[in-house]
Design a protein around this motif. Structure first.
Motif, PDB file in Angstrom:
ATOM      1  N   LEU A   1      44.005  46.656  40.701  1.00 24.90           N
ATOM      2  CA  LEU A   1      43.649  45.333  40.034  1.00 24.90           C
ATOM      3  C   LEU A   1      41.994  45.802  39.387  1.00 24.90           C
ATOM      4  O   LEU A   1      40.698  45.652  39.629  1.00 24.90           O
ATOM      5  N   ARG A   2      42.676  46.046  38.008  1.00 21.59           N
ATOM      6  CA  ARG A   2      41.142  46.635  36.917  1.00 21.59           C
ATOM      7  C   ARG A   2      41.162  45.705  36.376  1.00 21.59           C
ATOM      8  O   ARG A   2      41.918  45.580  35.626  1.00 21.59           O
ATOM      9  N   HIS A   3      40.086  45.171  34.812  1.00 22.09           N
ATOM     10  CA  HIS A   3      39.851  45.263  33.916  1.00 22.09           C
ATOM     11  C   HIS A   3      40.908  45.226  33.080  1.00 22.09           C
ATOM     12  O   HIS A   3      40.946  44.528  32.357  1.00 22.09           O
ATOM     13  N   ASP A   4      41.271  46.770  32.752  1.00 23.57           N
ATOM     14  CA  ASP A   4      41.636  46.572  31.686  1.00 23.57           C
ATOM     15  C   ASP A   4      43.528  46.411  32.209  1.00 23.57           C
ATOM     16  O   ASP A   4      43.861  46.482  30.709  1.00 23.57           O
ATOM     17  N   ASN A   5      43.623  46.130  33.041  1.00 27.17           N
ATOM     18  CA  ASN A   5      45.095  45.776  33.105  1.00 27.17           C
ATOM     19  C   ASN A   5      45.490  44.604  34.027  1.00 27.17           C
ATOM     20  O   ASN A   5      47.028  44.429  34.058  1.00 27.17           O
ATOM     21  N   ALA A   6      44.734  43.533  33.529  1.00 25.39           N
ATOM     22  CA  ALA A   6      45.424  41.877  34.070  1.00 25.39           C
ATOM     23  C   ALA A   6      46.654  41.541  33.179  1.00 25.39           C
ATOM     24  O   ALA A   6      47.072  41.115  33.675  1.00 25.39           O
TER      25      ALA A   6
END
Length: 631
Positions: free
Chosen positions: A441-446
């Motif tokens: 659940l990362r910033h880059d892959n939302a």
């Protein structure tokens, strides 16, 4: 009271804060005829506390809202005065954007979006009562007697329910920022049978920027490279305003210590529970008495105002003590206070009274979102708002299944599952530590996680979806290409590796394997192979993260797969837990209270241990399920 019919709608949203704005926009865009009723139309998306959006975990939530088709990211991208990516020196799982907002411009932009939405009507009014027939919510009644009828209702009243502001010995009925409180609606919810809790939050003083001696503080500029929350943002704000850092002093602490008996937090005047992760300065001095100083950030509230927010100095001490306290901080010796800090107490409902859709268990077709559910923060409110708005619109339009995000899907899933499964004892704040799947659940892959879903719901445009598919395809192609390219141990390669402090190659290696080395980044790989000129920085970032952390990501996905079997195991709503032999009494009580929809949700309930889950699983597998009589 005389009443009149004010109109019929699919969805009514009560309140126009961050939860209400997202709920109303989502419902309207999906196709539901929506009305948003709020106490004051000048306070749409108002920021009563710090003028910022994002931060650890919260910034990822804003990107998730955007990936689903929400508004918060787009509005802050257009109205911020500073943007920073936090935790850049750490792994991708904890990186997050944080923006300082121009709070007035943020409100104006959100109101403009709401006003321009064709399916949405904005109305100023104080909702005091719900129309409930046979356990089903059918509409609302305002203070002036207007009856709005609808198929579903979403309550997003924030901290207005029986709100009381407290400054020193002074206590008076009020919503945030001296707005009208909502008293009758709170009483009505109790009459309907809802369990209410009393919570407290607070805000620091605001001071005049012209009276600050910035030479005694440390400048905190924004990032020089352009950044944005929304995946659709293409124009970036470059003229950023700095924030400033200073500290409390020994004198500050002495002033607070000498006046603790006048602090409503310690005198017993405040009864509500405050947020643990956003304590007042009085609380910090008492809890961390050994610390000689505490950080204070001076944050401008906008481009067209001199008001500065004193982040870290939240207080409810008497006004005259606040003047003394401010003057004891370096740089603020002559600062003029424009607004005093205050505490606010308000009613919230116990969120275990909600289904994971945010529909109330007590009354059908009634949803709640935001701080009324015991959360703190604009981002948590907006996340609940979009989910409640989607589910309320689906129900009103007869669109079939509800939307429930799993803990492995999004921080939004973690947030709602925590609320409805575990409940809250204090205002809830999202933290990265709350998410067991945070590497996923990362910033880059939302966008990779949620855009497909946003498109299916009807909140993502065809054009945006097409661009998303192109990006996804580029990532897959480049990852495949790097796995097929062999980098030879020639002079150029060895020199670069030596320069980076790595071990020289003995044989040729795949480009993807070389990228897995901690010292090697995608920009270095591009120097050793023929680069693809069509790749965007976002695609390159995604390729690097997915390859570099492949092993860890695979382990996390295996965890998700194991949990999926439990998520897929449904529990009937009307199951009779008392009829299950072997279940512990505490487990029975808590299972009856929460009414979990899946075995996985049951496993996360406090007081339900692994042995209880095993017994429940065997019972469900047998298929002869006793049901509670509804007579």
């Amino acid at each position: 009271m005389n009443t009149y019919e004010a109109g019929s709608f699919d969805v009514i949203v009560v309140g126009a804060g961050h939860a209400g704005s997202e709920a109303a926009l989502a419902a309207a865009k999906i196709g539901a005829k929506t009305v948003m009723v709020t106490i004051n139309l000048d306070m749409v998306a108002f920021m009563p506390c710090n003028p910022s959006i994002g931060g650890p975990a919260k910034g990822i939530v804003v990107r998730e809202i955007d990936a689903l088709g929400g508004a918060m990211a787009k509005v802050i991208d257009k109205t911020h005065i500073q943007m920073r990516l936090l935790n850049t020196g750490k792994g991708p799982a904890v990186r997050a954007l944080r923006a300082q907002a121009d709070k007035v411009m943020y409100q104006r932009e959100m109101k403009r979006m709401l006003e321009n939405e064709p399916n949405l009507t904005l109305m100023q009014g104080m909702v005091e009562q719900l129309l409930v027939e046979d356990g089903v919510c059918k509409g609302v009644i305002t203070k002036t007697g207007a009856i709005y009828r609808a198929k579903t209702v979403v309550i997003t009243t924030g901290t207005f329910l029986r709100g009381e502001i407290i400054i020193g010995e002074l206590k008076y009925s009020s919503g945030p920022n001296n707005q009208q409180p909502s008293i009758r609606l709170s009483e009505h919810l109790e009459e309907l049978g809802f369990e209410l809790m009393r919570f407290k939050t607070g805000t620091p003083p605001r001071i005049n920027s012209r009276t600050i001696d910035y030479s005694k503080t440390e400048i905190q500029p924004g990032d020089p490279e352009p950044r944005a929350f929304s995946y659709e943002t293409t124009e970036f704000i470059t003229d950023q305003l700095p924030c400033w850092l200073t500290y409390t002093t020994e004198k500050t602490h002495q002033i607070i210590d000498a006046n603790l008996h006048r602090s409503p937090m310690f005198s017993g005047m405040i009864k509500g529970t405050g947020p643990r992760y956003c304590p007042s300065i009085e609380d910090k001095i008492v809890r961390f008495h050994d610390k000689p100083r505490h950080q204070i950030f001076l944050e401008p509230e906008g481009r067209e105002t001199e008001e500065v927010y004193i982040q870290g100095l939240s207080t409810s001490l008497p006004e005259e003590i606040q003047h003394e306290m401010i003057a004891s901080v370096p740089g603020l010796e002559n600062a003029k206070m424009m607004r005093p800090g205050y505490a606010i107490e308000y009613d919230a409902i116990n969120p275990t009274q909600l289904w994971p859709t945010l529909e109330t268990k007590l009354i059908k077709n009634l949803y709640t979102a935001g701080q009324i559910n015991g959360t703190s923060g604009y981002e948590e409110a907006a996340a609940q708002g979009i989910m409640a708005g989607i589910n309320a619109a689906f129900r009103a339009l007869g669109k079939g299944e509800d939307l429930i995000l799993k803990r492995s899907d999004a921080y939004i899933g973690v947030l709602i599952d925590d609320l409805v499964t575990k409940g809250v004892q204090e205002p809830y704040r999202l933290l990265t530590s709350r998410a067991e799947y945070r590497l996923l659940l990362r910033h880059d892959n939302a966008d990779l996680r949620l855009t497909e879903l946003g498109y299916k719901i009807g909140l993502i445009s065809e054009d945006r979806y097409k661009k998303f598919l192109e990006k996804k395809s580029k990532i897959e192609q480049e990852m495949k290409r790097l796995k097929n390219i062999i980098i030879k141990p020639n002079e150029k390669t060895q020199q670069l590796i030596k320069k980076l402090g790595g071990t020289e190659l003995k044989d040729g290696v795949r480009a993807s394997d070389l990228l897995k080395r901690p010292e090697v980044h995608f920009e270095h790989i591009k120097q050793l192979i023929t680069p693809d000129p069509t790749l965007t920085p976002e695609v390159e970032e995604q390729v690097e993260i997915q390859i570099k952390y492949e092993g860890y990501i695979d382990k996390a996905l295996q965890q998700v797969d194991r949990m999926k079997k439990m998520e897929d195991k449904k529990i009937p709503i009307d199951i009779d837990y008392d009829a299950i032999p072997g279940l512990a009494n505490e487990a029975k009580e808590n299972l009856k209270k929460v009414q979990p929809l899946t075995l996985a949700q049951a496993s996360r309930i406090s007081g339900v241990n692994p042995a209880d889950i095993s017994i429940l699983l065997v019972y469900l597998e047998q298929g002869k399920i006793a049901k509670v009589s509804t007579k």
